[in-house]
Design an enzyme around this catalytic site. Structure first.
Site, PDB file in Angstrom:
ATOM      1  N   TYR A   1      -4.281   3.928   8.291  1.00  0.00           N
ATOM      2  CA  TYR A   1      -5.632   3.395   8.503  1.00  0.00           C
ATOM      3  C   TYR A   1      -6.160   3.780   9.883  1.00  0.00           C
ATOM      4  O   TYR A   1      -6.069   4.941  10.277  1.00  0.00           O
ATOM      5  CB  TYR A   1      -5.646   1.868   8.289  1.00  0.00           C
ATOM      6  CG  TYR A   1      -4.843   1.459   7.095  1.00  0.00           C
ATOM      7  CD1 TYR A   1      -5.263   1.829   5.819  1.00  0.00           C
ATOM      8  CD2 TYR A   1      -3.659   0.759   7.214  1.00  0.00           C
ATOM      9  CE1 TYR A   1      -4.524   1.479   4.704  1.00  0.00           C
ATOM     10  CE2 TYR A   1      -2.918   0.406   6.103  1.00  0.00           C
ATOM     11  CZ  TYR A   1      -3.353   0.772   4.858  1.00  0.00           C
ATOM     12  OH  TYR A   1      -2.615   0.440   3.765  1.00  0.00           O
TER      13      TYR A   1
ATOM     14  N   VAL B   1       1.235  -3.729   3.849  1.00  0.00           N
ATOM     15  CA  VAL B   1       1.189  -5.014   4.546  1.00  0.00           C
ATOM     16  C   VAL B   1       2.413  -5.899   4.256  1.00  0.00           C
ATOM     17  O   VAL B   1       2.536  -6.973   4.832  1.00  0.00           O
ATOM     18  CB  VAL B   1      -0.110  -5.817   4.264  1.00  0.00           C
ATOM     19  CG1 VAL B   1      -1.312  -5.145   4.894  1.00  0.00           C
ATOM     20  CG2 VAL B   1      -0.309  -6.078   2.794  1.00  0.00           C
TER      21      VAL B   1
ATOM     22  N   LYS C   1       0.369   3.296  -2.987  1.00  0.00           N
ATOM     23  CA  LYS C   1      -0.852   4.088  -3.196  1.00  0.00           C
ATOM     24  C   LYS C   1      -0.543   5.588  -3.193  1.00  0.00           C
ATOM     25  O   LYS C   1      -1.287   6.383  -3.760  1.00  0.00           O
ATOM     26  CB  LYS C   1      -1.882   3.770  -2.095  1.00  0.00           C
ATOM     27  CG  LYS C   1      -2.449   2.347  -2.214  1.00  0.00           C
ATOM     28  CD  LYS C   1      -3.322   1.986  -1.016  1.00  0.00           C
ATOM     29  CE  LYS C   1      -3.878   0.565  -1.165  1.00  0.00           C
ATOM     30  NZ  LYS C   1      -4.544   0.090   0.059  1.00  0.00           N
TER      31      LYS C   1
ATOM     32  N   TYR D   1      -4.592  -2.428  -9.893  1.00  0.00           N
ATOM     33  CA  TYR D   1      -4.458  -2.309  -8.429  1.00  0.00           C
ATOM     34  C   TYR D   1      -3.525  -3.397  -7.876  1.00  0.00           C
ATOM     35  O   TYR D   1      -2.647  -3.104  -7.046  1.00  0.00           O
ATOM     36  CB  TYR D   1      -5.845  -2.399  -7.776  1.00  0.00           C
ATOM     37  CG  TYR D   1      -5.772  -2.425  -6.276  1.00  0.00           C
ATOM     38  CD1 TYR D   1      -5.525  -1.265  -5.540  1.00  0.00           C
ATOM     39  CD2 TYR D   1      -5.903  -3.630  -5.577  1.00  0.00           C
ATOM     40  CE1 TYR D   1      -5.417  -1.298  -4.159  1.00  0.00           C
ATOM     41  CE2 TYR D   1      -5.797  -3.668  -4.194  1.00  0.00           C
ATOM     42  CZ  TYR D   1      -5.554  -2.509  -3.495  1.00  0.00           C
ATOM     43  OH  TYR D   1      -5.432  -2.546  -2.131  1.00  0.00           O
TER      44      TYR D   1
ATOM     45  N   SER E   1       0.796  -1.243   0.000  1.00  0.00           N
ATOM     46  CA  SER E   1       0.000   0.000   0.000  1.00  0.00           C
ATOM     47  C   SER E   1       0.818   1.278   0.000  1.00  0.00           C
ATOM     48  O   SER E   1       0.258   2.359  -0.191  1.00  0.00           O
ATOM     49  CB  SER E   1      -0.931   0.028   1.210  1.00  0.00           C
ATOM     50  OG  SER E   1      -2.018  -0.803   0.974  1.00  0.00           O
TER      51      SER E   1
HETATM   52  N1  GLN Z   1      -2.520  -5.144  -1.757  1.00  0.00           N
HETATM   53  C1  GLN Z   1      -2.952  -5.097  -0.397  1.00  0.00           C
HETATM   54  C2  GLN Z   1      -4.456  -5.366  -0.314  1.00  0.00           C
HETATM   55  O1  GLN Z   1      -5.161  -4.890  -1.139  1.00  0.00           O
HETATM   56  C3  GLN Z   1      -2.610  -3.775   0.161  1.00  0.00           C
HETATM   57  C4  GLN Z   1      -2.998  -3.605   1.596  1.00  0.00           C
HETATM   58  C5  GLN Z   1      -1.994  -2.838   2.401  1.00  0.00           C
HETATM   59  O2  GLN Z   1      -0.792  -2.823   2.160  1.00  0.00           O
HETATM   60  N2  GLN Z   1      -2.484  -2.288   3.463  1.00  0.00           N
HETATM   61  O3  GLN Z   1      -4.934  -6.044   0.531  1.00  0.00           O
END
Ligand code: GLN
Length: 304
Positions: free
Chosen positions: A240, A258, A66, A188, A63
């Site tokens: 988050y 993650v 992003k 994505y 993420s």
């Molecule tokens: N690719 C992961 C997902 O969509 C990204 C989540 C993350 O890093 N928080 O679950």
């Protein structure tokens, strides 16, 4: 003590303590990573480079990417993107579906999965070859032609991506996805699979500390005001339902993934990347959070 000495001391201390938390295993490929990797790299605008541990091992930035897709979409579409996604902290987990029902398919912010998927939809509308053009943008920001997607991780995530498929279909039912679900979700999953070392990640994020300018090339990636806004969203939404805790303990705008990575910046000063795969219950790196809290406290290098 110099910041390099503080970094090394904290790295050794935290490495000697028990490594708590769990590696993300809902993406099967991520579950295979050695949980004891622990790397740190700091790059400053004035050319300082500090490092400790496994800073040159590539990992899946997940993420954290992003921030880069958001920067690209913001640059292409300007403020129009905020009609499709908000800028409020969600206070809920990164992959939550619940708020979307009440808020008619407009995700709270671009860093929860729902919001990042809408940003990918915007890129699919704007670009002829979204996957290639997004990767070129990331390479430009990183000033590094070797950055790549990891197709094995992208496929692994797709194989178990039921929740993300649910999210995209749900958002589409509200009319906030304009392209084919398969195309958008593929972008994505590829975005999430980008691989970087801590060194590369800190170099990539340095433009956000430098008012939008890539330090090595001098190229403007984002306008000053846009950069300010991206940093603000990192500060309020980058972790988050732990964004408040990160601001409280660390005091830097940043973004987690993650894969166990965290990238953070101090405006007009430095970008730092930390990687340790075990995650706390909020999906943020256990050791990464711990290190950054103590590093910004001891060096007094934070924004608050
Ligand atoms: N690719 C992961 C997902 O969509 C990204 C989540 C993350 O890093 N928080 O679950």
């Amino acid at each position: 003590m110099t910041p390099q000495e503080i970094m090394e001391m904290l790295h050794a201390e935290i490495k000697a303590e028990k490594n708590l938390g769990a590696v993300a295993s809902y993406i099967p490929e991520l579950g295979k990573v050695n949980p004891d990797y622990f790397g740190i790299y700091l790059t400053s605008i004035d050319g300082q480079r500090l490092s400790a541990g496994d800073w040159d091992v590539p990992f899946s930035i997940q993420s954290i990417a992003k921030v880069l897709s958001l920067s690209f979409a913001f640059n292409l579409k300007g403020d129009a993107i905020w009609e499709r996604v908000g800028v409020e902290p969600s206070g809920s987990p990164f992959n939550s579906l619940v708020q979307l029902e009440f808020e008619s398919g407009i995700p709270r912010n671009p860093f929860i999965n729902a919001g990042a998927i809408v940003i990918c939809d915007i890129l699919c509308s704007e670009l002829e070859n979204p996957k290639e053009e997004l990767l070129s943008f990331i390479r430009r920001v990183a000033n590094n032609p070797n950055i790549n997607y990891n197709p094995i991780i992208a496929a692994s995530e797709a194989s178990e991506g039921y929740r993300n498929f649910a999210l995209i279909n749900f958002i589409r039912s509200f009319g906030n996805i304009h392209n084919e679900v398969e195309e958008v979700i593929d972008l994505y999953f590829h975005l999430s699979s980008v691989m970087m070392t801590c060194k590369e990640l800190s170099e990539t994020f340095l433009f956000l500390a430098n008012a939008g300018i890539q330090v090595d090339t001098g190229e403007r990636i984002l306008g000053v005001s846009m950069t300010k806004r991206i940093n603000a969203v990192m500060q309020t939404c980058g972790f988050y339902d732990e964004a408040g805790e990160f601001a409280f303990r660390v005091g830097l705008p940043g973004k987690s993934g993650v894969g166990g990575g965290i990238a953070a910046i101090l405006p007009n000063d430095y970008a730092i990347a930390v990687w340790s795969p075990r995650l706390n219950t909020k999906g943020n790196s256990y050791r990464g959070m711990k290190f950054l809290e103590q590093f910004t406290t001891l060096t007094e290098l934070s924004i608050f």
